[in-house]
Design an enzyme around this catalytic site. Structure first.
Site, PDB file in Angstrom:
ATOM      1  N   HIS A 466       0.824  -1.204   0.000  1.00  0.00           N
ATOM      2  CA  HIS A 466       0.000   0.000   0.000  1.00  0.00           C
ATOM      3  C   HIS A 466       0.862   1.259   0.000  1.00  0.00           C
ATOM      4  CE1 HIS A 466      -3.756  -2.281   1.578  1.00  0.00           C
ATOM      5  NE2 HIS A 466      -3.765  -2.152   0.270  1.00  0.00           N
ATOM      6  N   GLU A 706     -14.133  -4.882 -27.307  1.00  0.00           N
ATOM      7  CA  GLU A 706     -13.249  -5.615 -26.385  1.00  0.00           C
ATOM      8  C   GLU A 706     -12.960  -7.027 -26.851  1.00  0.00           C
ATOM      9  OE1 GLU A 706     -14.216  -4.471 -22.012  1.00  0.00           O
ATOM     10  OE2 GLU A 706     -16.116  -4.445 -23.097  1.00  0.00           O
ATOM     11  N   ASP A 730      -9.019  -5.782 -22.382  1.00  0.00           N
ATOM     12  CA  ASP A 730      -9.676  -7.032 -22.757  1.00  0.00           C
ATOM     13  C   ASP A 730      -9.405  -7.401 -24.206  1.00  0.00           C
ATOM     14  OD1 ASP A 730     -10.978  -8.318 -20.594  1.00  0.00           O
ATOM     15  OD2 ASP A 730     -12.437  -6.707 -20.492  1.00  0.00           O
ATOM     16  N   CYS A 776     -10.524   3.738 -24.327  1.00  0.00           N
ATOM     17  CA  CYS A 776     -10.607   3.999 -22.889  1.00  0.00           C
ATOM     18  C   CYS A 776      -9.796   3.007 -22.072  1.00  0.00           C
ATOM     19  CB  CYS A 776     -12.067   3.976 -22.422  1.00  0.00           C
ATOM     20  SG  CYS A 776     -12.906   2.400 -22.700  1.00  0.00           S
TER      21      CYS A 776
END
Length: 859
Positions: A466, A706, A730, A776
């Site tokens: 993190h 995709e 994808d 995108c």
């Protein structure tokens, strides 16, 4: 041997050195998934029975034995780690299933040298796999202590309440599976199978038809029974589960048994240090956050808050601990809300994860045990989290080890609530400091970042921690996993001006004046160009040959919409609506959705906002949405395919979307479209709802490209759609048949592969004259890829908000027509690496731009 009806003493099965079970470098043993116990690093070559009992399991590969006492306690002796892979080589079993043994009887002989060469460790765990109403007392033996064969090792006492067999009521479900585990159903997967049954509160049974035609069966509650099935890779099984969550349990069990095991103790390839030639005075590290920095070296270390050692009684200290946990939980909840409001999604997710860990009953129970021994709440919490941190660090799993800093953060927070001393203040950092520390917790990173250091260097940590995520989010160059030598060197070089090269993974402790001057000039140039790009961020991105490209933002919700507007985005190219559906017990209402969508539109002030309808399936699941189990979820029901089986979800979402104003700025995007009929059906439904709601305006409707079929049939989709948007993540996955979730394939799953580029070109060609095409996917944020996408004919790019200024600046330096002339040659290359090399060389030769991994330097 049993001392009485109320206690059971286990003898050392071999002479050896004590290793606490939580320190065993295997996550299944260390996490106590198999059960409590102890381990020995053996000093002999014969394993003996630790008590009287019956041999109820002998591993097919001779490396593990399970004994069952008259009282029903089952004990697993596991010779070494990963010894299952030796297939019995170097081990001679001396007992068989059904044999009665006395304490001290030999179970097997082994060749220690042979095992040491083939196994990951000789450490031999002794685990209570079935307590049967008995409780293990804390061991009196310390880590590193030597014990002799036959010496008392562990003691169990009978508890007041006998454990009963689990009986689950509810639906009964069955499923055939084929075992894909190369080493068969050994201790580790058997323990996980039992954990699945307990997690879902079901009765889970494994059945196998053996060569004689008989059906062997074992309940998952019994590890010995599971292992005694002797199942090997390729075995055909039938799983049976009974309980309300029977199907979910079978899903998890099927994934476990049909997914080939990977090596759990090695680091993922992406996280290993590459062999690099270091100059004198340089240290190497993993790049957690890229960048360059130069400045004085500063060591950072805060001591833990002071807490009493001895408590004031169990009742008083438990109440103090519970109150402290409550206060810290409330503070984390407030921090999560604040981070969300400020669009800091990475920090919000980390605060949420810390809250979940704070509520872990096992951590609280471990602290309670220490309180029961007379310790104060603060000291008990410290001990409990120290033990958990040791377990994670020793797991050999980089993802688990990366969570140690999070544990330390919770340790400090709770101890601070239980300390009477004033908290140690963060020392003031000099300007442009390069901060060196063994570790930083997330809250310490936030505090250090508030003083704007130039860079961070950590002896420990990992690229998935993190702290690494926060450093990247804040743009702070950071190296991790630099080793203990970093701390030693830091003591000698404190205050010296050093160079942090978090692009090539090195820290120069004694740079020459010439080196410092060169790096300082590079940093100044990059800062100047970044400031220039930011100043022009709200201006349009127009290429050198006059093409205007929209640069929009990918966001996770309304909280990030304002960040997108401030970054200069020309709109929102992707709002992932699934964030509204996750972390809930039921689907969000129409009103809840509409309010969120409306807030996003208002934040963009009239610029277009593309909202993707619910994209669930494959790697994203909803607890309240029952999707059928399939061998390959990435090829199953997801995206647009979901509406056929769950039309009510689409109905509610479309109504919520049609409820926003003005509808002219709303664009609705359908994910995972594979044929035009799916788009037509949604448009038809959208029209019906708009008429029912009495609306005059209509939002634009588009489809994501995709899957290869959508790219190859782009013309028919473009005739029906108002816009197309390519999801490169994808599209790359499906084109190259490389799972985007597989870390071993990440480097090869590259959008610049010629096959993927050809599909992008087919999409643009098919849409020409009908509708615009955007991208995108994550690739749009890579300036090198972005330039080629535009040259291919893409009209709009959507990137993370922070990337908008740099991408716009890169496009302003591009002659798209000239680069388009290179496309045939690029598509003829062999692979993505060749395309990257050729593209980079062409851009450099034509003086268009000099792209680096961190910034754009203007042409």
């Amino acid at each position: 041997m049993s001392d009485s009806n109320q206690s059971l003493t286990l003898q050392a099965p071999i002479s050896g050195v004590v290793v606490p079970l939580i320190a065993v470098p295997d996550p299944v043993f260390a996490s106590l998934t198999l059960g409590e116990g102890i381990a020995l690093d053996p000093l002999g070559e014969c394993l003996h029975a630790p008590c009287d009992g019956e041999v109820v399991q002998c591993a097919r590969t001779h490396h593990a034995f399970t004994l069952k006492t008259k009282a029903g306690v089952e004990l697993l002796l596991h010779l070494g780690l990963d010894t299952v892979e030796l297939n019995g080589k170097g081990i001679e079993p001396l007992v068989s299933v059904g044999d009665q043994v006395r304490a001290g009887d030999p179970l097997c002989r082994f060749d220690a040298d042979a095992l040491a060469r083939g196994a990951s460790a000789l450490i031999t765990p002794l685990v209570i796999t079935e307590a049967a109403g008995w409780q293990l007392l804390p061991s009196k033996h310390r880590e590193g202590e030597r014990v002799s064969l036959g010496e008392p090792l562990l003691v169990l006492t009978r508890t007041a309440v006998e454990q009963s067999n689990r009986r689950a009521d509810g639906p009964l479900a069955e499923r055939p599976v084929t075992l894909a585990l190369a080493s068969g159903l050994h201790a580790r997967p058997a323990a996980r199978l039992r954990a699945i049954a307990r997690e879902h509160s079901v009765s889970l049974t494994v059945q196998h038809e053996c060569s004689t035609g008989n059906i062997d069966s074992a309940n998952a509650d019994s590890l010995s029974a599971l292992m005694n099935l002797g199942l090997v890779e390729g075995a055909t099984l039938r799983l049976t589960a009974q309980g309300e969550a029977a199907e979910a349990a079978l899903d998890a069990a099927e994934r476990l048994l049909t997914t080939p095991e990977v090596e759990e103790h090695s680091a993922p390839p992406s996280a290993t240090l590459t062999a690099a030639v270091l100059n004198k005075g340089e240290l190497a590290g993993l790049v957690a956050s890229p960048g360059l920095a130069i400045g004085p070296l500063v060591s950072y270390q805060l001591s833990l808050p002071a807490v009493p050692l001895v408590g004031e009684g169990e009742a008083v200290e438990m109440a103090r601990l519970e109150e402290a946990l409550l206060r810290v939980g409330e503070a984390l909840a407030q921090a999560e809300v604040q981070a969300t409001r400020q669009g800091q999604s990475a920090e919000a997710e980390i605060f949420a994860a810390h809250r979940a860990w704070l509520e872990d009953p096992d951590l609280v129970a471990a602290a309670g045990d220490h309180i029961g021994e007379g310790h104060s709440a603060g000291h008990a919490w410290r001990e409990a989290l120290d033990a958990e941190a040791v377990r994670l660090a020793a797991s050999g799993n980089m993802l688990l080890a990366a969570r140690v800093a999070d544990l330390r953060d919770l340790q400090r927070r709770v101890m601070a609530e239980l300390s009477d001393d004033q908290q140690e203040a963060l020392p003031e950092l000099p300007k442009n400091a390069i901060v060196v520390a063994e570790e930083l917790t997330p809250s310490e990173l936030v505090a250090v970042a508030s003083q704007r250091p130039a860079g961070l260097c950590l002896a420990g940590g990992g690229t998935t921690s993190h702290v690494a995520i926060l450093a990247r989010a804040r743009g702070i160059p950071c190296l991790v996993a630099m080793g203990a030598s970093l701390i030693d060197a830091a003591h000698r070089a404190t205050g010296e001006s050093v160079i942090l090269d978090a692009e090539n993974g090195r820290l120069a402790l004694t740079p020459s004046p010439t080196q410092r001057a060169e790096v300082a000039e590079r940093i100044d140039t990059r800062l100047h160009e970044a400031e220039r790009a930011k100043a022009l961020a709200h201006e349009p991105a127009i290429t050198l040959d006059g093409r205007k490209i929209e640069v929009c933002a990918n966001i996770g919700g309304a909280a990030e919409a304002r960040l997108a507007a401030d970054s200069g985005a020309d709109g929102v190219g992707l709002l992932r609506s699934e964030f509204l559906f996750l972390e809930r017990d039921s689907a969000p209402s129409e009103i809840t959705q509409c309010d969120e969508y409306q807030a996003a539109l208002e934040a963009l002030g009239g610029k277009p906002v593309i909202i993707r309808t619910l994209d669930i399936g494959a790697d994203k699941q909803l607890p309240y949405l029952r999707l059928p189990s399939v061998p390959n979820p990435a090829l199953g029901v997801r995206g647009a395919r979901l509406w056929a089986s769950h039309p009510e979800l689409l109905e509610t979402q479309l109504r919520a979307l049609l409820g926003v104003t003005p509808l002219e700025t709303l664009h609705i995007m359908l994910p995972m479209v594979s044929e035009v009929g799916e788009l037509r059906e949604v448009r038809r439904r959208l029209e019906v709802l708009a008429c029912e709601m009495g609306l005059d305006a209509r939002p634009r409707l588009g489809a994501m490209i995709e899957v290869p079929s959508a790219a190859l049939c782009a013309r028919s989709l473009a005739v029906e759609a108002d816009f197309l948007s390519i999801g490169t993540n994808d599209l790359t996955q499906y084109t190259l048949a490389m799972d985007r979730e597989d870390p071993t394939l990440t480097a090869r799953a590259d959008v610049l592969h010629p096959a993927v580029l050809r599909l992008i070109q087919a999409t643009v060609d098919g849409a020409q004259g009908h509708c615009p095409v955007g991208v995108c996917g994550a690739a749009a944020g890579d300036e090198l890829v972005a330039l080629l996408l535009v040259a291919l004919g893409v009209d709009e790019l959507s990137v993370e908000p922070a990337r908008v200024p740099a991408v716009k600046a890169a496009l302003r330096c591009l002659n798209a027509t000239a680069l388009a002339d290179e496309i045939p040659e690029l598509l003829a290359l062999d692979d993505a690496a060749a395309v990257r090399q050729h593209l980079s060389a062409w851009l450099a030769q034509t003086n268009h731009t000099d792209i680096t991994t961190t910034t754009l330097e203007r042409c």
